[in-house]
Design an enzyme around this catalytic site. Structure first.
Site, PDB file in Angstrom:
ATOM      1  N   TYR A 116     -10.291  -8.946   9.037  1.00  0.00           N
ATOM      2  CA  TYR A 116      -9.450  -9.725   9.966  1.00  0.00           C
ATOM      3  C   TYR A 116      -9.775  -9.386  11.417  1.00  0.00           C
ATOM      4  CZ  TYR A 116      -4.927 -10.509  12.458  1.00  0.00           C
ATOM      5  OH  TYR A 116      -3.932 -10.844  13.368  1.00  0.00           O
TER       6      TYR A 116
ATOM      7  N   THR B 100      -4.708   3.946  14.806  1.00  0.00           N
ATOM      8  CA  THR B 100      -3.429   3.263  14.608  1.00  0.00           C
ATOM      9  C   THR B 100      -2.271   4.013  15.246  1.00  0.00           C
ATOM     10  OG1 THR B 100      -1.828   2.545  12.910  1.00  0.00           O
ATOM     11  CG2 THR B 100      -3.167   4.458  12.370  1.00  0.00           C
TER      12      THR B 100
ATOM     13  N   TYR C 104      -2.211   7.099   4.746  1.00  0.00           N
ATOM     14  CA  TYR C 104      -3.028   6.200   5.572  1.00  0.00           C
ATOM     15  C   TYR C 104      -3.105   6.726   7.002  1.00  0.00           C
ATOM     16  CZ  TYR C 104      -3.858   2.464   8.879  1.00  0.00           C
ATOM     17  OH  TYR C 104      -4.318   1.739   9.964  1.00  0.00           O
TER      18      TYR C 104
ATOM     19  N   ARG D 240      13.565  -1.169   4.823  1.00  0.00           N
ATOM     20  CA  ARG D 240      12.388  -0.674   4.078  1.00  0.00           C
ATOM     21  C   ARG D 240      12.268   0.818   4.374  1.00  0.00           C
ATOM     22  NH1 ARG D 240       6.714  -3.472   5.572  1.00  0.00           N
ATOM     23  NH2 ARG D 240       7.215  -2.510   7.560  1.00  0.00           N
TER      24      ARG D 240
HETATM   25  C1  WQD Z   1       7.002  -5.089  11.284  1.00  0.00           C
HETATM   26  C2  WQD Z   1       8.514  -5.261  11.307  1.00  0.00           C
HETATM   27  C3  WQD Z   1       9.599  -4.465   9.309  1.00  0.00           C
HETATM   28  C4  WQD Z   1       7.758  -7.526   6.684  1.00  0.00           C
HETATM   29  C5  WQD Z   1       2.363  -1.643   9.756  1.00  0.00           C
HETATM   30  C6  WQD Z   1       1.664  -0.373   9.413  1.00  0.00           C
HETATM   31  C7  WQD Z   1       0.868   0.127  10.598  1.00  0.00           C
HETATM   32  C8  WQD Z   1      -0.035  -0.965  11.118  1.00  0.00           C
HETATM   33  C9  WQD Z   1       0.743  -2.246  11.381  1.00  0.00           C
HETATM   34  C10 WQD Z   1      -2.306  -0.601  10.377  1.00  0.00           C
HETATM   35  C11 WQD Z   1       9.275  -4.055  10.754  1.00  0.00           C
HETATM   36  C12 WQD Z   1       9.773  -5.980   9.441  1.00  0.00           C
HETATM   37  C13 WQD Z   1       8.120  -6.746   7.773  1.00  0.00           C
HETATM   38  C14 WQD Z   1       8.743  -8.328   6.049  1.00  0.00           C
HETATM   39  C15 WQD Z   1      10.382  -7.542   7.637  1.00  0.00           C
HETATM   40  N1  WQD Z   1      -1.083  -1.202  10.200  1.00  0.00           N
HETATM   41  N2  WQD Z   1       9.406  -6.757   8.237  1.00  0.00           N
HETATM   42  N3  WQD Z   1      10.029  -8.300   6.564  1.00  0.00           N
HETATM   43  O1  WQD Z   1       5.470  -1.556   9.515  1.00  0.00           O
HETATM   44  O2  WQD Z   1       5.399  -1.970  12.044  1.00  0.00           O
HETATM   45  O3  WQD Z   1       3.290  -1.419  10.782  1.00  0.00           O
HETATM   46  O4  WQD Z   1       1.421  -2.593  10.172  1.00  0.00           O
HETATM   47  O5  WQD Z   1      -2.623   0.100  11.286  1.00  0.00           O
HETATM   48  O6  WQD Z   1       0.112   1.222  10.147  1.00  0.00           O
HETATM   49  O7  WQD Z   1       2.643   0.597   9.111  1.00  0.00           O
HETATM   50  O8  WQD Z   1       4.366  -3.641  10.473  1.00  0.00           O
HETATM   51  O9  WQD Z   1       4.478  -6.030   9.897  1.00  0.00           O
HETATM   52  O10 WQD Z   1       5.005  -4.309   8.080  1.00  0.00           O
HETATM   53  O11 WQD Z   1       6.634  -4.670   9.961  1.00  0.00           O
HETATM   54  O12 WQD Z   1      11.554  -7.530   8.066  1.00  0.00           O
HETATM   55  O13 WQD Z   1       8.491  -9.055   5.045  1.00  0.00           O
HETATM   56  O14 WQD Z   1       8.871  -6.363  10.468  1.00  0.00           O
HETATM   57  O15 WQD Z   1      10.786  -3.847   8.835  1.00  0.00           O
HETATM   58  O16 WQD Z   1      10.489  -3.920  11.491  1.00  0.00           O
HETATM   59  P1  WQD Z   1       4.743  -2.097  10.701  1.00  0.00           P
HETATM   60  P2  WQD Z   1       5.070  -4.711   9.520  1.00  0.00           P
END
Ligand code: WQD
Length: 327
Positions: free
Chosen positions: A11, A116, A140, A281
């Site tokens: 991506y 990250t 990770y 989560r």
């Molecule tokens: C964002 C927000 C969720 C999905 C992750 C990895 C991090 C990096 C980026 C690689 C949060 C909320 C999410 C859903 C929701 N990856 N959410 N419903 O957790 O900030 O970071 O991706 O480097 O390492 O940890 O990203 O997009 O999963 O979540 O409410 O179906 O959206 O709780 O607040 P995150 P995310």
């Protein structure tokens, strides 16, 4: 100058590879295609293989005259890393260490590394600074920090210099909607929002609305993948100018909540995003967004795109690519 781009069929890697070529550099992409897609590579020079294959890496460097590297190749599913640590330590850490050994043998001295913000874990304060405590909360994240530390030792013991880029939340798609994230394999918010608004999933689950944030939902720093790609070109320019190694955040410096993402999607698409509030989560911090002062000071870079650009580019990409590059 030729740039070796590992993971350049993925991506962020494929979009960055295209921008690096547009900046006037030749590129060669190395990718196993395990998670990447051949179509995302286009007509760029491509080798299917593993960064851990030292003789292959040295051969590519020799045949293509490689003098710079952008290293994306890694597994990045946080949840999977906790159920299969060996897979992540072998691929991400040992693979990277094999890569760096081969690059050093080949005389390559400049490496941009895809790190990250997850190395900060649950930040104690926001915005997050590079000097804030590092507290990996997943295998990770730990693999990414181990690779950063490996590069810091190479910087002390070899001519190799690096720029480690700590991504916040990469989001959106290419301006021309030809490169983007495959929602079939992503657990991230914006692909999930797009699935719901485009009717490819029944309802978006909002993981908690009882956080200590303005609207109760999680706040993150969403950075447009085109801006993120530009940060890699800026990092290559920074190292090519002879500057010392650096580790910096790549984010906008602004936080956006889940409900704000939903509202922007409804406004731009003209459709409702079916969603329901469910339990938090495990492990999710309430807020995480960058202090981007260091990257804007050291690189000729600042984010050029806003949240609407992220949402509209993601909407255009997912509308036309419901099966990713298999569409
Ligand atoms: C964002 C927000 C969720 C999905 C992750 C990895 C991090 C990096 C980026 C690689 C949060 C909320 C999410 C859903 C929701 N990856 N959410 N419903 O957790 O900030 O970071 O991706 O480097 O390492 O940890 O990203 O997009 O999963 O979540 O409410 O179906 O959206 O709780 O607040 P995150 P995310």
């Amino acid at each position: 100058m030729t740039v070796l781009i590992t993971g350049g069929a993925g991506y962020i890697g494929s979009l960055t590879a295209r921008l690096i070529r547009a900046s006037g550099r030749a590129t060669v992409i190395l990718d196993t295609l395990e998670n990447g897609h051949r179509k995302a590579v286009g007509d760029a020079p491509f080798v299917q293989g593993d960064v851990a294959d030292s003789s292959l890496v040295e051969r590519i460097c020799s045949e293509h005259g490689v003098d710079e590297v952008v290293h994306f190749a890694a597994y990045k599913a946080v949840g999977e890393s906790m159920s299969n640590p060996e897979k992540y330590f072998n691929n991400n850490v040992i693979g990277s260490q094999k890569l760096f050994g081969a690059l050093n043998n080949a005389g390559v001295e400049r490496v941009v590394f895809s790190s990250t913000a997850a190395v900060y874990g649950t930040p104690s304060t926001v915005p997050v600074r590079e000097t804030d405590p590092l507290h990996c909360e997943s295998v990770y994240a730990e693999t990414k920090l181990m690779i950063e530390n490996t590069l810091r030792w190479y910087a002390q013991t070899t001519p190799m210099r690096h720029a480690c880029l700590r991504y916040f939340n990469a989001a959106g798609a290419s301006d021309d909607a030809t490169l983007g994230e495959d929602w079939r394999f992503s657990q991230n918010l914006i692909p999930h929002v797009m699935k719901a608004v485009l009717g490819h999933s029944p309802v978006l689950q909002v993981f908690g609305n009882d956080f200590p944030t303005p609207d109760g939902t999680g706040v993150r720093d969403y950075i447009h993948v085109e801006d993120l790609a530009r940060a890699h070109v800026a990092a290559l320019d920074y190292l090519s100018a002879g500057n010392e190694s650096i580790t910096c955040n790549v984010g906008t410096g602004h936080g956006t909540s889940v409900l704000e993402i939903i509202a922007a999607t409804e406004r731009i698409s003209g459709k409702k995003v079916p969603h329901e509030i469910v339990a938090r989560r495990p492990g999710d911090p309430s807020q995480c967004y960058a202090d981007a002062g260091l990257i804007t000071e050291k690189f000729d870079w600042s984010p050029q795109r806003n949240l609407d650009d992220i949402i509209s580019s993601a909407y255009a990409w997912h509308s036309s690519h419901p099966q990713g590059h298999d569409s």
